[in-house]
Design a protein around this motif. Structure first.
Motif, PDB file in Angstrom:
ATOM      1  N   PHE A  21       0.564  -1.270   0.037  1.00 31.08           N
ATOM      2  CA  PHE A  21      -0.096  -0.027  -0.100  1.00 31.08           C
ATOM      3  C   PHE A  21       0.715   1.339   0.119  1.00 31.08           C
ATOM      4  O   PHE A  21       0.575   2.198  -0.759  1.00 31.08           O
ATOM      5  CB  PHE A  21      -0.831  -0.139   1.221  1.00 31.08           C
ATOM      6  CG  PHE A  21      -1.698   1.242   1.244  1.00 31.08           C
ATOM      7  CD1 PHE A  21      -2.653   1.377   0.406  1.00 31.08           C
ATOM      8  CD2 PHE A  21      -1.554   2.066   2.433  1.00 31.08           C
ATOM      9  CE1 PHE A  21      -3.615   2.510   0.687  1.00 31.08           C
ATOM     10  CE2 PHE A  21      -2.369   3.226   2.390  1.00 31.08           C
ATOM     11  CZ  PHE A  21      -3.551   3.576   1.339  1.00 31.08           C
ATOM     12  N   ILE A  22       1.942   1.094   0.946  1.00 30.85           N
ATOM     13  CA  ILE A  22       2.774   2.603   1.043  1.00 30.85           C
ATOM     14  C   ILE A  22       3.584   2.713  -0.384  1.00 30.85           C
ATOM     15  O   ILE A  22       3.543   3.891  -0.846  1.00 30.85           O
ATOM     16  CB  ILE A  22       3.781   2.272   2.135  1.00 30.85           C
ATOM     17  CG1 ILE A  22       2.920   2.430   3.586  1.00 30.85           C
ATOM     18  CG2 ILE A  22       4.828   3.213   2.093  1.00 30.85           C
ATOM     19  CD1 ILE A  22       3.799   2.069   4.545  1.00 30.85           C
ATOM     20  N   PHE A  24       2.638   1.584  -3.501  1.00 27.21           N
ATOM     21  CA  PHE A  24       1.487   1.904  -4.230  1.00 27.21           C
ATOM     22  C   PHE A  24       1.169   3.448  -4.377  1.00 27.21           C
ATOM     23  O   PHE A  24       1.208   4.112  -5.397  1.00 27.21           O
ATOM     24  CB  PHE A  24       0.209   1.225  -4.485  1.00 27.21           C
ATOM     25  CG  PHE A  24      -0.698   1.556  -5.316  1.00 27.21           C
ATOM     26  CD1 PHE A  24      -0.597   0.814  -6.674  1.00 27.21           C
ATOM     27  CD2 PHE A  24      -1.844   2.067  -5.066  1.00 27.21           C
ATOM     28  CE1 PHE A  24      -1.671   1.098  -7.589  1.00 27.21           C
ATOM     29  CE2 PHE A  24      -2.850   2.599  -5.915  1.00 27.21           C
ATOM     30  CZ  PHE A  24      -2.535   1.941  -7.249  1.00 27.21           C
ATOM     31  N   VAL A  25       0.768   3.921  -3.085  1.00 28.35           N
ATOM     32  CA  VAL A  25       0.812   5.618  -2.800  1.00 28.35           C
ATOM     33  C   VAL A  25       1.924   6.217  -3.338  1.00 28.35           C
ATOM     34  O   VAL A  25       1.781   7.463  -4.124  1.00 28.35           O
ATOM     35  CB  VAL A  25       0.371   5.642  -1.425  1.00 28.35           C
ATOM     36  CG1 VAL A  25       0.345   7.359  -1.382  1.00 28.35           C
ATOM     37  CG2 VAL A  25      -1.117   5.068  -0.961  1.00 28.35           C
ATOM     38  N   VAL A  26       2.961   5.826  -2.830  1.00 27.00           N
ATOM     39  CA  VAL A  26       4.283   6.681  -3.590  1.00 27.00           C
ATOM     40  C   VAL A  26       4.386   6.656  -4.917  1.00 27.00           C
ATOM     41  O   VAL A  26       4.553   7.650  -5.507  1.00 27.00           O
ATOM     42  CB  VAL A  26       5.473   5.981  -2.703  1.00 27.00           C
ATOM     43  CG1 VAL A  26       6.767   6.727  -3.388  1.00 27.00           C
ATOM     44  CG2 VAL A  26       5.469   6.269  -1.180  1.00 27.00           C
ATOM     45  N   MET A  28       1.837   6.311  -7.019  1.00 29.18           N
ATOM     46  CA  MET A  28       0.938   7.079  -7.667  1.00 29.18           C
ATOM     47  C   MET A  28       1.254   8.677  -7.469  1.00 29.18           C
ATOM     48  O   MET A  28       0.951   9.484  -8.443  1.00 29.18           O
ATOM     49  CB  MET A  28      -0.557   6.846  -7.032  1.00 29.18           C
ATOM     50  CG  MET A  28      -1.178   5.420  -7.392  1.00 29.18           C
ATOM     51  SD  MET A  28      -1.432   5.599  -9.442  1.00 29.18           S
ATOM     52  CE  MET A  28      -0.145   4.477  -9.825  1.00 29.18           C
ATOM     53  N   ILE A  29       1.767   9.069  -6.495  1.00 26.06           N
ATOM     54  CA  ILE A  29       1.926  10.486  -6.267  1.00 26.06           C
ATOM     55  C   ILE A  29       3.211  10.927  -7.373  1.00 26.06           C
ATOM     56  O   ILE A  29       3.121  11.907  -7.874  1.00 26.06           O
ATOM     57  CB  ILE A  29       2.482  10.695  -4.551  1.00 26.06           C
ATOM     58  CG1 ILE A  29       1.665  10.463  -3.807  1.00 26.06           C
ATOM     59  CG2 ILE A  29       3.306  12.119  -4.731  1.00 26.06           C
ATOM     60  CD1 ILE A  29       1.932  10.663  -2.388  1.00 26.06           C
ATOM     61  N   TYR A  32       1.520  11.295 -10.660  1.00 28.86           N
ATOM     62  CA  TYR A  32       0.684  12.424 -10.958  1.00 28.86           C
ATOM     63  C   TYR A  32       1.594  13.479 -11.059  1.00 28.86           C
ATOM     64  O   TYR A  32       1.399  14.576 -11.744  1.00 28.86           O
ATOM     65  CB  TYR A  32      -0.179  12.393  -9.516  1.00 28.86           C
ATOM     66  CG  TYR A  32      -0.983  13.573  -9.723  1.00 28.86           C
ATOM     67  CD1 TYR A  32      -2.308  13.733 -10.610  1.00 28.86           C
ATOM     68  CD2 TYR A  32      -0.676  14.863  -9.058  1.00 28.86           C
ATOM     69  CE1 TYR A  32      -2.830  14.890 -10.658  1.00 28.86           C
ATOM     70  CE2 TYR A  32      -1.597  15.947  -9.034  1.00 28.86           C
ATOM     71  CZ  TYR A  32      -2.448  16.026  -9.933  1.00 28.86           C
ATOM     72  OH  TYR A  32      -3.424  17.035 -10.349  1.00 28.86           O
TER      73      TYR A  32
END
Length: 69
Positions: A21-22, A24-26, A28-29, A32
């Motif tokens: 999860f961590i 994946f979020v990194v 995606m940031i 973006y």
């Protein structure tokens, strides 16, 4: 609830899920931020479409309430 999660997943699975999860979020940031300039160029005014959909759904809801009575 905590007891259910503890018996459903092993500690290794929970650790993997947290790390995934961590990561994946990194990712995606970073993705973006890389595409932010393109988004500003090609997707100008998209908020108007979002507002239009919101109004349309609201009108459908009001029509449903009005004809139900």
């Amino acid at each position: 609830m905590s007891q259910i999660i503890q018996t459903m997943f092993s500690q290794g699975q929970l650790l993997f899920a947290g790390c995934f999860f961590i990561a994946f979020v990194v990712a995606m940031i970073f993705a973006y931020r890389k595409d932010a300039a393109l988004h500003r160029l090609f997707y100008k005014g998209n908020y108007k479409i979002l507002i239009g959909f919101g109004i349309f759904i609201g009108l459908l809801f009001l029509i449903k309430i009005f004809f139900k009575r």
